[in-house]
Design a protein around this motif. Sequence first.
Motif, mmCIF file in Angstrom:
data_model
loop_
_atom_site.group_PDB
_atom_site.id
_atom_site.type_symbol
_atom_site.label_atom_id
_atom_site.label_comp_id
_atom_site.label_asym_id
_atom_site.label_seq_id
_atom_site.Cartn_x
_atom_site.Cartn_y
_atom_site.Cartn_z
ATOM 1 N N LEU A 7 0.829 -1.203 0.000
ATOM 2 C CA LEU A 7 0.000 0.000 0.000
ATOM 3 C C LEU A 7 0.866 1.257 0.000
ATOM 4 C CD1 LEU A 7 -2.789 1.342 0.173
ATOM 5 C CD2 LEU A 7 -2.650 1.081 2.669
ATOM 6 N N LYS A 27 -5.162 12.949 6.513
ATOM 7 C CA LYS A 27 -5.911 11.710 6.732
ATOM 8 C C LYS A 27 -5.025 10.663 7.422
ATOM 9 C CE LYS A 27 -9.392 8.816 6.129
ATOM 10 N NZ LYS A 27 -9.909 8.389 7.412
ATOM 11 N N ASP A 31 -6.067 8.765 10.737
ATOM 12 C CA ASP A 31 -6.120 7.299 10.780
ATOM 13 C C ASP A 31 -5.458 6.719 12.031
ATOM 14 O OD1 ASP A 31 -7.460 7.235 8.384
ATOM 15 O OD2 ASP A 31 -5.772 6.456 7.216
ATOM 16 N N ALA A 51 -0.487 4.685 9.391
ATOM 17 C CA ALA A 51 -1.660 4.664 8.520
ATOM 18 C C ALA A 51 -1.600 3.506 7.536
ATOM 19 C CB ALA A 51 -1.790 5.993 7.773
ATOM 20 N N LYS A 54 -2.396 0.391 9.606
ATOM 21 C CA LYS A 54 -3.816 0.354 9.984
ATOM 22 C C LYS A 54 -4.700 0.047 8.791
ATOM 23 C CE LYS A 54 -7.628 2.789 12.054
ATOM 24 N NZ LYS A 54 -8.165 4.014 12.571
ATOM 25 N N ARG A 55 -4.460 0.726 7.681
ATOM 26 C CA ARG A 55 -5.290 0.513 6.485
ATOM 27 C C ARG A 55 -5.155 -0.907 5.947
ATOM 28 N NH1 ARG A 55 -4.222 6.218 3.195
ATOM 29 N NH2 ARG A 55 -4.910 7.574 4.913
ATOM 30 N N SER A 56 -4.080 -1.575 6.329
ATOM 31 C CA SER A 56 -3.858 -2.963 5.907
ATOM 32 C C SER A 56 -4.355 -3.958 6.953
ATOM 33 C CB SER A 56 -2.371 -3.194 5.629
ATOM 34 O OG SER A 56 -1.932 -2.335 4.606
#
Length: 166
Positions: A7, A27, A31, A51, A54-56
């Motif tokens: 990512l 953002k 996050d 981030a 976290k997004r993963s």
Amino acid sequence: MNAAYQLARTFIGTFEWKDGHNPKILKMFEDVGHKWVRDDETAWCAAFVGAMLKRSGLPYTGKLNARSYCEWGEPVARKDAREGDVAIFWRGSRDSWQGHVAFFVADQGATITVLGGNQSNSVNVTNYPASRLLEIRRLPVANRAAPMRPNFFATLIALFTKGRRK
């Protein structure tokens, strides 16, 4: 190569704006639990790494200081480092609280190549002196996503539809 690193690669080229503040960077702060940060001049290397993790769906420290990642995951010997591991460097002095955190790309001997945020005010791949390396860390095996069994969804559907067929 882990999902967070994959990512992170898609963010290469993201940069601080000369006029105003880049919402993509803001953002990242949000996050990781720091919505109060409203500018892209605040050091954001740890927000970037956090981030991406976290997004993963992976654990992250939630802190904005790079050295917080010295306690994250498991330590990895430099010779065993893999692309996507987390590298932490000292800044100022080895004993200060300051640092930099990024995703490990390669060991070049005298330098360590990393992919990170807030590297010359942008997300990019660059080299840091190996002499400033504090730690290389890797997500613990227990927290990595386990491969799903091929029939997992069929079993799940069967359990929820059992007795509901007419």
